[in-house]
Design a protein around this motif. Structure first.
Motif, mmCIF file in Angstrom:
data_model
loop_
_atom_site.group_PDB
_atom_site.id
_atom_site.type_symbol
_atom_site.label_atom_id
_atom_site.label_comp_id
_atom_site.label_asym_id
_atom_site.label_seq_id
_atom_site.Cartn_x
_atom_site.Cartn_y
_atom_site.Cartn_z
ATOM 1 N N ARG A 263 24.742 35.707 45.914
ATOM 2 C CA ARG A 263 25.148 36.417 44.700
ATOM 3 C C ARG A 263 24.268 37.638 44.448
ATOM 4 O O ARG A 263 23.051 37.557 44.538
ATOM 5 C CB ARG A 263 25.056 35.491 43.487
ATOM 6 C CG ARG A 263 26.066 34.375 43.516
ATOM 7 C CD ARG A 263 25.928 33.466 42.311
ATOM 8 N NE ARG A 263 26.891 32.384 42.439
ATOM 9 C CZ ARG A 263 27.728 31.987 41.472
ATOM 10 N NH1 ARG A 263 27.669 32.562 40.291
ATOM 11 N NH2 ARG A 263 28.589 31.028 41.686
ATOM 12 N N MET A 264 24.916 38.758 44.123
ATOM 13 C CA MET A 264 24.185 39.969 43.753
ATOM 14 C C MET A 264 24.092 40.095 42.234
ATOM 15 O O MET A 264 23.067 40.466 41.688
ATOM 16 C CB MET A 264 24.896 41.202 44.327
ATOM 17 C CG MET A 264 24.965 41.237 45.846
ATOM 18 S SD MET A 264 26.106 42.520 46.445
ATOM 19 C CE MET A 264 25.242 44.021 45.970
ATOM 20 N N SER A 265 25.203 39.785 41.553
ATOM 21 C CA SER A 265 25.230 39.889 40.089
ATOM 22 C C SER A 265 26.423 39.114 39.545
ATOM 23 O O SER A 265 27.316 38.720 40.290
ATOM 24 C CB SER A 265 25.333 41.361 39.656
ATOM 25 O OG SER A 265 26.552 41.922 40.120
ATOM 26 N N SER A 266 26.391 38.912 38.235
ATOM 27 C CA SER A 266 27.494 38.231 37.565
ATOM 28 C C SER A 266 27.659 38.847 36.181
ATOM 29 O O SER A 266 26.676 39.177 35.526
ATOM 30 C CB SER A 266 27.204 36.734 37.438
ATOM 31 O OG SER A 266 28.205 36.088 36.696
ATOM 32 N N LYS A 267 28.920 39.033 35.770
ATOM 33 C CA LYS A 267 29.160 39.657 34.461
ATOM 34 C C LYS A 267 30.293 38.937 33.735
ATOM 35 O O LYS A 267 31.380 38.782 34.268
ATOM 36 C CB LYS A 267 29.522 41.141 34.674
ATOM 37 C CG LYS A 267 29.795 41.936 33.411
ATOM 38 C CD LYS A 267 28.521 42.265 32.658
ATOM 39 C CE LYS A 267 28.800 43.100 31.393
ATOM 40 N NZ LYS A 267 29.094 44.497 31.667
ATOM 41 N N HIS A 268 29.995 38.496 32.509
ATOM 42 C CA HIS A 268 31.037 37.913 31.663
ATOM 43 C C HIS A 268 31.885 39.060 31.126
ATOM 44 O O HIS A 268 31.368 40.014 30.550
ATOM 45 C CB HIS A 268 30.387 37.141 30.502
ATOM 46 C CG HIS A 268 31.364 36.636 29.510
ATOM 47 N ND1 HIS A 268 31.483 37.165 28.245
ATOM 48 C CD2 HIS A 268 32.292 35.651 29.598
ATOM 49 C CE1 HIS A 268 32.446 36.519 27.596
ATOM 50 N NE2 HIS A 268 32.941 35.592 28.397
ATOM 51 N N VAL A 269 33.215 38.988 31.327
ATOM 52 C CA VAL A 269 34.054 40.130 30.949
ATOM 53 C C VAL A 269 35.092 39.817 29.872
ATOM 54 O O VAL A 269 35.404 40.672 29.042
ATOM 55 C CB VAL A 269 34.759 40.753 32.178
ATOM 56 C CG1 VAL A 269 33.757 41.500 33.050
ATOM 57 C CG2 VAL A 269 35.515 39.723 32.996
ATOM 58 N N VAL A 270 35.660 38.605 29.871
ATOM 59 C CA VAL A 270 36.688 38.285 28.868
ATOM 60 C C VAL A 270 36.509 36.854 28.366
ATOM 61 O O VAL A 270 35.961 36.006 29.057
ATOM 62 C CB VAL A 270 38.123 38.443 29.437
ATOM 63 C CG1 VAL A 270 38.492 39.903 29.612
ATOM 64 C CG2 VAL A 270 38.303 37.692 30.742
ATOM 65 N N ARG A 271 37.012 36.615 27.151
ATOM 66 C CA ARG A 271 36.911 35.270 26.584
ATOM 67 C C ARG A 271 37.996 34.344 27.125
ATOM 68 O O ARG A 271 37.823 33.132 27.182
ATOM 69 C CB ARG A 271 37.009 35.340 25.064
ATOM 70 C CG ARG A 271 35.632 35.419 24.402
ATOM 71 C CD ARG A 271 35.718 35.073 22.948
ATOM 72 N NE ARG A 271 36.150 36.225 22.151
ATOM 73 C CZ ARG A 271 36.292 36.206 20.842
ATOM 74 N NH1 ARG A 271 36.062 35.098 20.174
ATOM 75 N NH2 ARG A 271 36.679 37.263 20.175
ATOM 76 N N ASP A 272 39.122 34.937 27.517
ATOM 77 C CA ASP A 272 40.260 34.137 27.976
ATOM 78 C C ASP A 272 40.210 33.930 29.490
ATOM 79 O O ASP A 272 39.586 34.712 30.212
ATOM 80 C CB ASP A 272 41.571 34.847 27.620
ATOM 81 C CG ASP A 272 41.740 35.022 26.126
ATOM 82 O OD1 ASP A 272 41.611 34.015 25.410
ATOM 83 O OD2 ASP A 272 41.990 36.158 25.675
ATOM 84 N N PRO A 273 40.888 32.897 29.991
ATOM 85 C CA PRO A 273 40.976 32.703 31.437
ATOM 86 C C PRO A 273 41.645 33.894 32.127
ATOM 87 O O PRO A 273 42.600 34.477 31.608
ATOM 88 C CB PRO A 273 41.841 31.439 31.561
ATOM 89 C CG PRO A 273 41.614 30.696 30.289
ATOM 90 C CD PRO A 273 41.462 31.752 29.241
#
Length: 326
Positions: A263-273
């Motif tokens: 893994r290089m990075s992770s980003k939370h983008v939306v609340r919905d699936p």
């Protein structure tokens, strides 16, 4: 944003490859008969109402898109019914040979049908006489994809089977019975060396295409559920792999290095699936569709949201595809 309703719920969407239309066909309309028709101006859509008696047909549709006015044709320019079989997934051959659709039990091949005369220039689809014997009665395939050259086809089944074939000979390269509990998505690396698969149960997997072996696993963290996978490259041309994941707090995008597969990075983008995902050809943009019908366009570098279209669709977003010019 341009919006047209064609009376059919769609599960697959793609742009028609430029190679489908010859250059003299591209010039249609130059004599004043109407706007020029180019290959980039066609969108192919697949979907329907399934086996029930909803009155909604199962079909493949071709729509004309005019980039100048940013508008789709009011009606499809072509419609090909598939009877009681719902075309649920679709992969267009990059060389323009045709397209493959997964139906409830089998996969079927369709070909482009170009009509050209002095006053008529049109494109439609026709059923092919080519029968894909290896994909008859294999059950529902949830993922279909060609490599960029169109020389290899991969399919992933609801039953967890991963099949990889040489195209067009349909000679088996890989036939893995238990790739996942159920295969959700597949993607080839741009150079065709690797195939990534994600599914329910267990980690994501990376396959070396030439040796037909699994060379890496993409482990999940905590409560993650993998959804979609796409290879791409960064602005400085570093090859990366994006995987969408669902966690308690919503949908995220994880970026993996394609050398170490870490893994290089992770980003939370939306609340919905997240129900649909795509990456632009130039690697600069990511598109996310949600089960609420929203579409988010993100800058790939920092995964910052650039555009949000709330309720772009009444139901969940089922397919997203950038045009070749991104």
């Amino acid at each position: 944003m341009n919006c047209k309703k064609y009376g059919v719920p769609f599960y697959g969407a793609s742009w028609v490859p430029p190679t489908v239309l010859r250059s003299d066909f591209d010039g249609a309309g130059a004599s004043g008969e109407g706007p020029p028709i180019t290959a980039e101006s066609y969108v192919v859509l697949a979907g329907g109402g399934g086996e029930g008696r909803s009155g909604i047909p199962n079909a493949l549709l071709l729509s004309h898109f005019d980039p100048a006015s940013n508008s789709l044709s009011d009606q499809p320019v072509s419609k090909l019914g598939t009877g009681s079989d719902l075309p649920y997934r679709m992969a267009v051959h990059p060389g323009g040979e045709g397209l493959i659709c997964s139906l409830p039990k089998s996969c079927r091949w369709f070909e482009w049908d170009a009509v050209e005369s002095t006053d008529i220039h049109s494109l439609s689809l026709k059923s092919s006489e080519k029968v894909l014997d290896q994909l008859e009665d294999v059950g529902q395939q949830l993922a279909l994809t060609f490599n960029s050259e169109g020389s290899v086809l991969a399919t992933g089944g609801e039953d967890g089977k991963l099949r990889v074939f040489k195209w067009p000979s349909m000679e088996y390269m890989l036939n893995e019975a238990n790739a996942h509990t159920s295969v959700k998505d597949l993607d080839f690396s741009p150079d065709g060396k690797f195939l990534v698969s994600v599914g329910s149960g267990g980690p994501g997997r990376v396959w070396d295409v030439a040796s037909s072996t699994s060379v890496a696993s993409l482990p999940k963290e905590n409560d993650e559920i993998f959804g979609f996978c796409r290879f791409s490259h960064t602005s400085d041309n570093i090859k990366v792999l994006y995987v969408t994941v669902m966690r308690d707090q919503g949908g995220s995008i994880v970026k993996f290095d394609t050398t170490s597969w870490k893994r290089m990075s992770s980003k939370h983008v939306v609340r919905d699936p997240i129900s649909a995902f795509n990456v632009s050809a130039d690697g600069k943009l990511l598109a996310v569709g949600t089960i609420q019908g929203d579409i988010w366009i993100l800058d790939a570098t920092g995964m910052r949201v650039q555009t949000t279209v709330r309720k772009a669709h009444l139901g969940l977003v089922t397919a997203l595809k950038f045009s070749q010019d991104s």
